[in-house]
Design an enzyme around this catalytic site. Structure first.
Site, PDB file in Angstrom:
ATOM      1  N   ILE A  41       0.842  -1.190   0.000  1.00  0.00           N
ATOM      2  CA  ILE A  41       0.000   0.000   0.000  1.00  0.00           C
ATOM      3  C   ILE A  41       0.881   1.246   0.000  1.00  0.00           C
ATOM      4  O   ILE A  41       1.987   1.231   0.544  1.00  0.00           O
ATOM      5  CB  ILE A  41      -0.937  -0.004   1.229  1.00  0.00           C
ATOM      6  CG1 ILE A  41      -1.986   1.106   1.115  1.00  0.00           C
ATOM      7  CG2 ILE A  41      -0.145   0.110   2.518  1.00  0.00           C
ATOM      8  CD1 ILE A  41      -3.084   0.998   2.164  1.00  0.00           C
ATOM      9  N   ILE A  96       3.870   4.583  -4.121  1.00  0.00           N
ATOM     10  CA  ILE A  96       4.642   3.887  -5.154  1.00  0.00           C
ATOM     11  C   ILE A  96       3.890   2.694  -5.726  1.00  0.00           C
ATOM     12  O   ILE A  96       3.773   2.570  -6.950  1.00  0.00           O
ATOM     13  CB  ILE A  96       6.032   3.493  -4.627  1.00  0.00           C
ATOM     14  CG1 ILE A  96       6.862   4.743  -4.359  1.00  0.00           C
ATOM     15  CG2 ILE A  96       6.747   2.586  -5.623  1.00  0.00           C
ATOM     16  CD1 ILE A  96       8.214   4.471  -3.719  1.00  0.00           C
ATOM     17  N   GLU A 100      -1.829  -9.888  -0.682  1.00  0.00           N
ATOM     18  CA  GLU A 100      -2.429  -9.828   0.649  1.00  0.00           C
ATOM     19  C   GLU A 100      -3.584  -8.836   0.658  1.00  0.00           C
ATOM     20  O   GLU A 100      -4.622  -9.082   1.264  1.00  0.00           O
ATOM     21  CB  GLU A 100      -1.379  -9.425   1.682  1.00  0.00           C
ATOM     22  CG  GLU A 100      -1.907  -9.415   3.106  1.00  0.00           C
ATOM     23  CD  GLU A 100      -0.841  -9.067   4.125  1.00  0.00           C
ATOM     24  OE1 GLU A 100      -1.011  -9.442   5.295  1.00  0.00           O
ATOM     25  OE2 GLU A 100       0.163  -8.431   3.750  1.00  0.00           O
TER      26      GLU A 100
END
Length: 236
Positions: free
Chosen positions: A28, A31, A51
């Site tokens: 998260i 980038i 994930e």
């Protein structure tokens, strides 16, 4: 806050290295989001085994970049109401327990598994710190280590660690001779900054150090070179 233009430069550099039909895991932040935005312009047949994901995965779906025959697999998601409405009873998305999504053996089975995560620092050993500032936990590193290991065991897989070359608030380089903080991961395929990509996995110590110095901020390269020589890293 990371400058958007720097994030975009890093995202575009990583996206250029992602092959069509790759399976993606992204963390998260600015980038990873920039990588997903760049992928939306030049790729097809991509898959997602991660994930977590955000609205940018939905954007890829709407652009036709993702493989429609392979479900999107994740453990949790975070985003807008539009994302939550899309996922509701959507058979395209499979939400599994974290023990399943983050199992390195399962990750390694994915086609061209490509792991993309951020870090706070990287040293000339290709060791990354993604969690600690001045000895205190700044952020958890989540499942990044699971996916780095899994990607490197996937046929054709690769792992990226991304970070800006300079920490503006601290006014210092994020590429350092040797970490003083805890190590959260190592043995990445590439380290990416706005200045380029440093190939690390499978490289000798000399070449690895030279590659990392090359992508460091220009104000830090001389000091890093001197430190590398003292550490007997540079062959020249």
């Amino acid at each position: 806050t990371l400058q958007l233009d720097i994030a975009q430069q890093i995202g575009e550099r990583i996206a250029w290295e992602v092959d069509d039909h790759s399976t993606l895991q992204l963390g998260i932040g600015a980038i990873p989001d920039a990588v997903l935005q760049a992928l939306g312009t030049k790729h097809h047949g991509l898959r997602v085994w991660t994930e977590m994901f955000t609205d940018n995965v939905l954007n890829l779906e709407e652009k036709g970049v993702l493989n429609k025959d392979i479900p999107i697999v994740a453990s949790f998601l975070f985003g807008s109401q539009r994302l939550y409405d899309w996922i509701h009873e959507n058979r395209r998305v499979r939400m599994l327990r974290t023990e399943k999504t983050n199992d390195p053996a399962q990750i390694a089975r994915q086609n061209l598994m490509t792991s993309i995560n951020a870090a706070l620092q990287v040293d000339l050993h290709d060791q990354a710190n993604a969690s600690f500032i001045r000895g205190s936990v700044y952020s958890g590193f989540g499942g990044s280590t699971d996916f780095i290991v899994g990607a490197l065991h996937s046929r054709g897989g690769q792992s990226f660690i991304a970070l800006p070359s300079w920490h503006a608030k601290a006014n210092k380089s994020t590429i350092v001779p040797k970490l003083n903080e805890n190590v959260t991961s190592f043995q990445h395929s590439y380290v990416a900054t706005e200045n380029g990509l440093a190939a690390c996995f499978g490289q000798g110590e000399c070449t690895q150090a030279e590659n990392l110095i090359r992508i460091a901020h220009e104000d830090a390269r001389e000091e890093l070179t001197m430190a590398a020589r003292e550490m007997v890293f540079l062959c020249k």
